[in-house]
Design an enzyme around this catalytic site. Structure first.
Site, PDB file in Angstrom:
ATOM      1  N   TRP A   1      38.404  34.947  24.244  1.00 42.31           N
ATOM      2  CA  TRP A   1      39.639  34.645  23.517  1.00 42.31           C
ATOM      3  C   TRP A   1      40.725  35.669  23.815  1.00 42.31           C
ATOM      4  O   TRP A   1      41.904  35.320  23.923  1.00 42.31           O
ATOM      5  CB  TRP A   1      39.358  34.515  22.014  1.00 42.31           C
ATOM      6  CG  TRP A   1      38.380  33.408  21.758  1.00 42.31           C
ATOM      7  CD1 TRP A   1      37.097  33.532  21.336  1.00 42.31           C
ATOM      8  CD2 TRP A   1      38.600  32.002  21.983  1.00 42.31           C
ATOM      9  NE1 TRP A   1      36.499  32.294  21.270  1.00 42.31           N
ATOM     10  CE2 TRP A   1      37.399  31.340  21.668  1.00 42.31           C
ATOM     11  CE3 TRP A   1      39.689  31.246  22.426  1.00 42.31           C
ATOM     12  CZ2 TRP A   1      37.254  29.960  21.764  1.00 42.31           C
ATOM     13  CZ3 TRP A   1      39.555  29.873  22.524  1.00 42.31           C
ATOM     14  CH2 TRP A   1      38.344  29.240  22.194  1.00 42.31           C
TER      15      TRP A   1
ATOM     16  N   ASP B   1      43.944  38.877  16.518  1.00 38.49           N
ATOM     17  CA  ASP B   1      43.339  37.561  16.352  1.00 38.49           C
ATOM     18  C   ASP B   1      42.116  37.772  15.464  1.00 38.49           C
ATOM     19  O   ASP B   1      41.139  38.392  15.877  1.00 38.49           O
ATOM     20  CB  ASP B   1      42.936  37.016  17.736  1.00 38.49           C
ATOM     21  CG  ASP B   1      42.203  35.683  17.649  1.00 38.49           C
ATOM     22  OD1 ASP B   1      41.942  35.195  16.531  1.00 38.49           O
ATOM     23  OD2 ASP B   1      41.888  35.132  18.729  1.00 38.49           O
TER      24      ASP B   1
ATOM     25  N   LYS C   1      36.862  28.691  10.599  1.00 35.01           N
ATOM     26  CA  LYS C   1      35.619  29.478  10.543  1.00 35.01           C
ATOM     27  C   LYS C   1      35.428  30.055   9.140  1.00 35.01           C
ATOM     28  O   LYS C   1      34.467  29.735   8.462  1.00 35.01           O
ATOM     29  CB  LYS C   1      35.635  30.581  11.583  1.00 35.01           C
ATOM     30  CG  LYS C   1      35.718  30.000  12.988  1.00 35.01           C
ATOM     31  CD  LYS C   1      36.245  30.996  13.981  1.00 35.01           C
ATOM     32  CE  LYS C   1      36.765  30.332  15.210  1.00 35.01           C
ATOM     33  NZ  LYS C   1      35.774  29.552  15.972  1.00 35.01           N
TER      34      LYS C   1
END
Ligand SMILES: Cc1ncc(COP(=O)(O)O)c(C=O)c1O
Length: 362
Positions: free
Chosen positions: A104, A173, A197
């Site tokens: 990511w 992030d 999540k």
């Protein structure tokens, strides 16, 4: 387990607390006496205003945010933040530092590069297949921001503390570990997290941004791509993903009122992860893939002695009511995602199953 529900170890979309799902179910046909579902009411109505404002207030209380911080809800997932961050903050030629700790982070870097922004990769753990979190990083004193991925969902590593950047704001992030522990927000200029999540369903990304960073946003960006559009309109410039925001609000309520806040959930999360890691440390059959001091409390990645055994393990676990244990398609192996909504009982059930599987196959 209740009502034929499985233990859900999926990485995202992931488990939502069952109490929250029940609350949604109960008020789904008639939201707060409106005679309509939350999915049918106007985003400009009082009931929806109450929902979004409550979600914002709960976020501020849970993270202990002072009034410099703004809580926004944006569509496009965390992936859209990969481009929004450099577009909004590197418009007039500044440069930013990026730490590369996996898939990511690599994608965030790629988007900034596509935009031809001046960014520097100041540290990377690619040399060891992203199995650790780099430390002793030398940051550029004149960087506009430092970008990190606090938890690496695929590789199972996590920053246990955040680096000293010499006052340069960290942009993180936090898709896979937001609200899993208290944070010292003084280090952060912006954090973002796809909801699917730890916060609720897919479809919305929470962004927490400090006032001074909002001042850097150029007017010339398209409306939907600049943070100021969302901050000036309470995230209601256009039609927001109202059902996702509503679910986030209920998850935050659960976290505040049922669990008792971030200190409490951190204790629970540490206990859950320790049950699994302690077990790995006492056997050669399961092997954790992250270096010990970089282990994630959210995504526990591990291997078995062979790929065939891994396949059988995932199949048998599924038959036993434990789903989502296959590792990311890019890395293979196994992964147990144990976000806030995973109860300790689920971890105990998994370890019991792992012991039996080991005794039969080890
Ligand atoms: C750490 C992290 N960042 C970004 C993403 C991408 O999020 P989205 O699918 O919301 O764009 C994910 C998805 O799994 C993730 O785990």
């Amino acid at each position: 387990m209740t009502e034929n529900r499985v233990y859900n170890f999926n990485p995202g979309p992931a488990a939502i607390p069952v109490e929250v799902l029940k609350e949604i179910q109960e008020e789904f046909l008639n939201f707060k006496g409106s005679g309509m579902s939350i999915t049918e009411i106007s985003h400009r109505s009082k009931p929806f205003d109450d929902v979004i404002n409550d979600a914002i207030e709960r976020t501020k209380r849970l993270l202990n945010l002072d009034n410099r911080f703004n809580v926004l809800f944006i569509q496009g997932g965390a992936s859209m933040q990969f481009c929004m961050v450099p577009m909004n903050f590197l418009a007039d030629g500044g440069s930013a530092d990026y730490v590369n700790t996996g898939t990511w982070a690599t994608k965030a870097i790629k988007e900034a590069q596509l935009l031809k922004k001046d960014i520097k990769i100041v540290a990377s753990s690619e040399d060891k297949n992203f199995s650790y979190i780099p430390d002793n990083i030398r940051f550029s004193p004149d960087a506009v921001y430092v970008h990190v991925t606090s938890n690496n969902t695929i590789k199972g590593t996590q920053f246990s503390t955040f680096p000293d950047t010499g006052g340069v704001p960290i942009i993180s992030d936090m898709s896979s570990d937001i609200m899993s522990r208290p944070l010292d927000m003084n280090k952060f200029g912006l954090i973002y997290a796809g909801a699917q999540k730890n916060l609720g369903p897919a479809g919305v990304c929470m962004v927490i941004i400090r006032d001074d960073l909002l001042e850097k946003v150029p007017d010339t960006l398209p409306s939907m791509l600049k943070y100021t559009t969302y901050s000036s309109k309470n995230s209601l410039y256009n039609t927001p993903p109202s059902f996702a925001i509503y679910t986030v609000q209920l998850v935050l309520k659960w976290l505040e009122e049922k669990i008792g806040g971030l200190k409490k959930i951190e204790e629970i999360n540490k206990k859950k992860a320790a049950i699994l890691y302690d077990y790995f440390d006492g056997t050669d059959f399961y092997r954790g893939t992250a270096e010990k001091n970089s282990r994630s409390l959210m995504n526990v990645t591990f291997r078995l002695p062979s790929e065939d055994l891994e396949k059988t393990f995932v199949e048998k676990a599924t038959q036993n009511g434990m789903v989502g244990l296959k590792g990311h398609r890019s890395v293979g192996g196994c992964r147990a995602s144990i976000y806030n909504a995973m109860p300790i009982k689920g971890i105990e059930a998994l370890v019991d199953f792992m012991k039996v599987f080991e005794s039969k196959n080890g």
